[in-house]
Motif scaffolding. Structure first.
Motif, PDB file in Angstrom:
ATOM      1  N   ARG A  11       8.109 131.194  19.668  1.00  7.00           N
ATOM      2  CA  ARG A  11       8.859 130.556  18.611  1.00  7.00           C
ATOM      3  C   ARG A  11      10.123 131.636  18.641  1.00  7.00           C
ATOM      4  NH1 ARG A  11      11.916 132.457  14.281  1.00  7.00           N
ATOM      5  NH2 ARG A  11      11.515 131.171  12.368  1.00  7.00           N
ATOM      6  N   GLU A  12      10.048 132.873  18.712  1.00 12.68           N
ATOM      7  CA  GLU A  12      11.231 133.617  18.589  1.00 12.68           C
ATOM      8  C   GLU A  12      12.415 133.262  19.758  1.00 12.68           C
ATOM      9  OE1 GLU A  12      11.824 135.168  16.100  1.00 12.68           O
ATOM     10  OE2 GLU A  12       9.971 135.151  14.965  1.00 12.68           O
ATOM     11  N   THR A  16      15.776 131.667  18.869  1.00 13.28           N
ATOM     12  CA  THR A  16      16.876 132.322  19.499  1.00 13.28           C
ATOM     13  C   THR A  16      17.870 131.660  20.479  1.00 13.28           C
ATOM     14  OG1 THR A  16      15.894 134.545  19.383  1.00 13.28           O
ATOM     15  CG2 THR A  16      17.613 134.595  20.840  1.00 13.28           C
ATOM     16  N   THR A  39       9.564 136.961   8.812  1.00 13.14           N
ATOM     17  CA  THR A  39      10.040 138.483   9.207  1.00 13.14           C
ATOM     18  C   THR A  39       9.471 139.438   8.314  1.00 13.14           C
ATOM     19  OG1 THR A  39      12.361 137.586   9.913  1.00 13.14           O
ATOM     20  CG2 THR A  39      12.062 139.800   9.524  1.00 13.14           C
ATOM     21  N   GLN A  42       5.971 139.713   9.276  1.00 14.67           N
ATOM     22  CA  GLN A  42       5.723 140.188  10.672  1.00 14.67           C
ATOM     23  C   GLN A  42       5.870 141.660  10.384  1.00 14.67           C
ATOM     24  OE1 GLN A  42       8.512 138.431  13.094  1.00 14.67           O
ATOM     25  NE2 GLN A  42       7.325 136.794  13.617  1.00 14.67           N
ATOM     26  N   THR A  85       4.709 131.767  11.152  1.00 19.54           N
ATOM     27  CA  THR A  85       5.853 131.842  12.290  1.00 19.54           C
ATOM     28  C   THR A  85       5.835 130.557  12.932  1.00 19.54           C
ATOM     29  OG1 THR A  85       5.331 134.284  12.594  1.00 19.54           O
ATOM     30  CG2 THR A  85       6.169 132.937  14.311  1.00 19.54           C
TER      31      THR A  85
END
Length: 102
Positions: A11-12, A16, A39, A42, A85
């Motif tokens: 996902r990140e 990004t 965030t 996490q 997420t």
């Protein structure tokens, strides 16, 4: 737990790269509330895991009586983190498509 970490990392990376692509086109993709919640969650999850590891390595006798509860808590926060997420990632791409059409 590897599948959880893999989903979060995927996902990140996808978000990004999408942001970088938008920046090259002069577009700004503002952070959504769901991303901010993700965030914080996490950070909380990582903190819980680190506290567990510290307590596990210490010589505190009381820890062994509650180790099972810690492990359960870690599983719950990890599952919640993965859920938030993935949900925030899906929301990001749906909203991106609505705004920019790609």
């Amino acid at each position: 737990a590897l599948w959880m970490v893999s989903l979060i990392a995927l996902r990140e990376v996808l978000v990004t790269f999408s942001r970088l692509k938008a920046m090259r086109r002069g577009q700004v993709l503002a952070a959504e509330k769901a991303g901010k919640v993700k965030t914080v969650l996490q950070i909380v999850t990582i903190s819980v895991i680190l506290l567990f590891l510290i307590a596990e390595k210490s010589s505190m006798d009381w820890f062994y009586h509650v180790e099972g509860q810690w492990l359960f808590l870690i599983q719950i926060v990890m599952l919640l983190t993965v859920l938030v997420t993935v949900t925030s990632g899906v929301s990001f791409f749906i909203n991106k498509r609505k705004l920019y059409g790609s």
